[in-house]
Design an enzyme around this catalytic site. Sequence first.
Site, PDB file in Angstrom:
ATOM      1  N   HIS A 460     -39.183  51.750   4.767  1.00 54.92           N
ATOM      2  CA  HIS A 460     -38.881  51.925   6.186  1.00 54.92           C
ATOM      3  C   HIS A 460     -40.130  52.383   6.932  1.00 54.92           C
ATOM      4  CE1 HIS A 460     -34.511  52.344   4.735  1.00 54.92           C
ATOM      5  NE2 HIS A 460     -34.747  51.112   5.157  1.00 54.92           N
ATOM      6  N   GLU A 463     -41.182  56.003   8.067  1.00 57.94           N
ATOM      7  CA  GLU A 463     -41.056  57.097   7.103  1.00 57.94           C
ATOM      8  C   GLU A 463     -42.428  57.448   6.534  1.00 57.94           C
ATOM      9  OE1 GLU A 463     -36.408  55.859   6.437  1.00 57.94           O
ATOM     10  OE2 GLU A 463     -37.719  55.854   4.680  1.00 57.94           O
ATOM     11  N   HIS A 595     -38.244  57.827   0.569  1.00 59.65           N
ATOM     12  CA  HIS A 595     -37.755  57.678   1.945  1.00 59.65           C
ATOM     13  C   HIS A 595     -37.793  59.040   2.627  1.00 59.65           C
ATOM     14  CE1 HIS A 595     -35.824  53.579   1.770  1.00 59.65           C
ATOM     15  NE2 HIS A 595     -36.030  53.810   0.477  1.00 59.65           N
ATOM     16  N   GLU A 668     -35.033  61.279  -0.551  1.00 61.81           N
ATOM     17  CA  GLU A 668     -35.138  61.444   0.901  1.00 61.81           C
ATOM     18  C   GLU A 668     -35.917  62.739   1.129  1.00 61.81           C
ATOM     19  OE1 GLU A 668     -34.169  59.397   3.225  1.00 61.81           O
ATOM     20  OE2 GLU A 668     -32.591  58.134   2.362  1.00 61.81           O
TER      21      GLU A 668
HETATM   22  O1  3K0 Z   1     -30.364  54.566  -1.731  1.00 63.26           O
HETATM   23  C1  3K0 Z   1     -29.978  54.849  -0.614  1.00 63.26           C
HETATM   24  O2  3K0 Z   1     -28.855  55.336  -0.371  1.00 63.26           O
HETATM   25  C2  3K0 Z   1     -30.911  54.583   0.542  1.00 63.26           C
HETATM   26  C3  3K0 Z   1     -30.770  55.512   1.684  1.00 63.26           C
HETATM   27  C4  3K0 Z   1     -31.691  55.163   2.813  1.00 63.26           C
HETATM   28  C5  3K0 Z   1     -31.246  53.853   3.453  1.00 63.26           C
HETATM   29  O3  3K0 Z   1     -31.829  52.826   3.146  1.00 63.26           O
HETATM   30  O4  3K0 Z   1     -30.323  53.875   4.272  1.00 63.26           O
HETATM   31  N1  3K0 Z   1     -31.741  56.214   3.779  1.00 63.26           N
HETATM   32  S1  3K0 Z   1     -32.833  56.164   4.984  1.00 63.26           S
HETATM   33  O5  3K0 Z   1     -32.803  54.873   5.583  1.00 63.26           O
HETATM   34  O6  3K0 Z   1     -32.527  57.224   5.914  1.00 63.26           O
HETATM   35  N2  3K0 Z   1     -34.261  56.454   4.392  1.00 63.26           N
HETATM   36 ZN    ZN Z   2     -35.661  55.001   4.389  1.00 66.77          ZN
END
Ligand code: 3K0
Ligand code: ZN
Length: 720
Positions: A460, A463, A595, A668
């Site tokens: 992303h 990030e 992330h 995260e």
């Molecule tokens: O593995 C996951 O649950 C990814 C979580 C990730 C996503 O892709 O939604 N969270 S983020 O976008 O806030 N970094």
């Molecule tokens: Zn992310």
Amino acid sequence: MRRGRGGAILAAMRRPPASQSAAFVGLAVLVLGGPLAAVSAPNPVRAAATAALEPPTRPVLAAAVPEPSHEVTSERLGGTDRYGTSVAISARTVPEGGVPVVYLASGAGFADALAAGPAAARSGGALLLTRPDRLPANVATELVRLAPGRVVVAGGPAAVSEAVVDEVRAALGPDVPIERAAGPDRYGTAAALVDGAFEATTPLLFLASGAGFPDALAAGAVAAAIGAPVLLTRPDRLPPETVRAIRRLRPERVVIAGGPAAVSPAVATAVAALGPTVERVGGADRFGTATALAKRFLPDASTVLVASGLGFADALAAVPLAGRLGAPILLTWPDSVSWPASVPHPTRDELRRRAPTSILVLGGPAAVSEFVRYELVGWADGRLSVPPPEPDYPAFDSRYHNPTELLNAVIVAAIWRPDLVDIFSIGTSYQGRDIWAAKVSDNVTVDEPEPEVLVDALHHAREHLTVEQALYLLNVLVGDYESDPAVRRLVDEREVFIVFALNPDGWAFDLGGSPYRGWRKNRQPNAGTSAVGTDPNRNYDYRWGCCGGSSGNPSAWNYRGPAPWSAPETRAMRDFVESRVVEGRQQIRTHVSLHTNGELILYPYGYTKVDVPADMDPVDQRTYVAMARAMARTNGYRPMQSSDLYITDGDQIDWMYARHRIFSFTFELYPTEQVSSHADHEPPDEVIVRETTRNRAALLYLIDLADCPYRAIGASDRCG
Ligand code: 3K0
Ligand code: ZN
Ligand code: CA
Ligand code: CA
């Protein structure tokens, strides 16, 4: 590790790919028999080291990492402290021993030693440092080795005590004369030192501020190299002792080192009134002044000395060495771990212009770190690139690495430890940017049968902290390799792959805002709409779009794309991971996708709230929970199933586990909550060090467990 394993087998193991060339993808498919071949239960990595495969050719895209323009040797002259460093420098200055004179100056301040340097150089002598009250033993030993005809002590008894003089006499015997060159203050002492070493009528004389060390140090080096003296001045007033010395020396020209803030125009006027022409050689800061002096007086020297611009301790004794080598002293910031611009721009630009063949770094790693030493080499040999104006972070976040600085930092690690770091690209983004990666392991150019680990960042775009986290891991693995046995073992016994920024297009776009655009997806256009971008973390093919964990709307933040693998970035990741299947066995055993934010450790599945669905082995699930908890204990994050945050489908970790049985986590990173308008994804650069260091143990744990993740639940028997 190479030990105990056959060279033929090692040579036959496949290297990671660096391109998505048709030839490469074809090879991968041929070898794998398709990704589903890897779905079977995990097998010990050791079993992979069997039949021979064609040795792969050098990845094509790796050619994008520049070759050095010429060979640059770098050497460190340093001891455990400033006194030891002065001994190391002296040994290099006068390797043969036997000198007419040794100058001895206090290491507690900079002024006397800096004024003594050009005097020592002029007399063909050396300069050693002493504690004010005691002669360090290693300095005494070096003094004896130098066997000087006489000793000049810089300063009065307050600077270097009579007790030290007695120790010198005891070391050298009563026949070696010891004299003091001293005045009422640093200006007078500088004048006295010059008086003792330079005859009247000097064509050229340098004048530097006595209020700080950097300009006098840089001036001392060039003065020593061309046989000129250095006098000191107050920033705003020419001291009487300095006036007297200038009158005696009657120089044709006086070079004032530094800008008007360092030495005021009033001082320049006062010097001119004494007769000589006055030339000012200075820059905007200490780095600029050192560079300007080097360019003006030693423009062609192929050796440069480099000292910290922040502390004087380690460079004090180097002025006679500069004289002997005809080399200037340039200045740098001391450390680069979280500071991309460790080599300041004037120094960087001068290294690029001069392209020296030899760099001598003054002081130990605390004065100038190893990362900086190899960064200096990279600027000198053309392997590093000056970042273009865009894309870049704003000034208040300049400790984040922009894309060019990121690649520079990886290249520096590879310059430092080419035996441990190999840079490659896993492919290109939609807009054609390389997706850079590094392999870190012993015998890095050989694909050894060692458990493999993958860490990737920046699916992303916004990030940003994840890039720093990936770079931090590289810094730990390379920087702590010699000093931390645990790190060394992991580097020796694992192969760690780091992908630093999977989504370089989104990153560049995000940095184009003011300060940022808050962009998440890649920058791939979508048919029939002006909405741009696919969420790479919804574009993997396992249960793609199955369960309401992504959007089919191109304008949505979690748009999954028109088809699985529609994004070039996820294809590059897929092809890389599939390339790690050797002889039917996936070599990667553990993985983390970095992330922000939330301070969470997530594990599969994201597509379902069921803890142990049919496509997850119950033992694997227990292992996941145990690993997540173990890592969370080290970093204070919250461990949970990915779907406990929210349902995601087509994300990376579901695919990594389902298709490859890799123990795959999402971290995260900091913070848990939004702390300012853009801080949820882009915390200020002040937190980079703290928040990346925070994950050291968790990342090392993940690397450690790659030999057998089931160790986390005491089930290493499952790894055979
Ligand atoms: O593995 C996951 O649950 C990814 C979580 C990730 C996503 O892709 O939604 N969270 S983020 O976008 O806030 N970094
Ligand atoms: Zn992310
Ligand atoms: Ca290895
Ligand atoms: Ca391997």
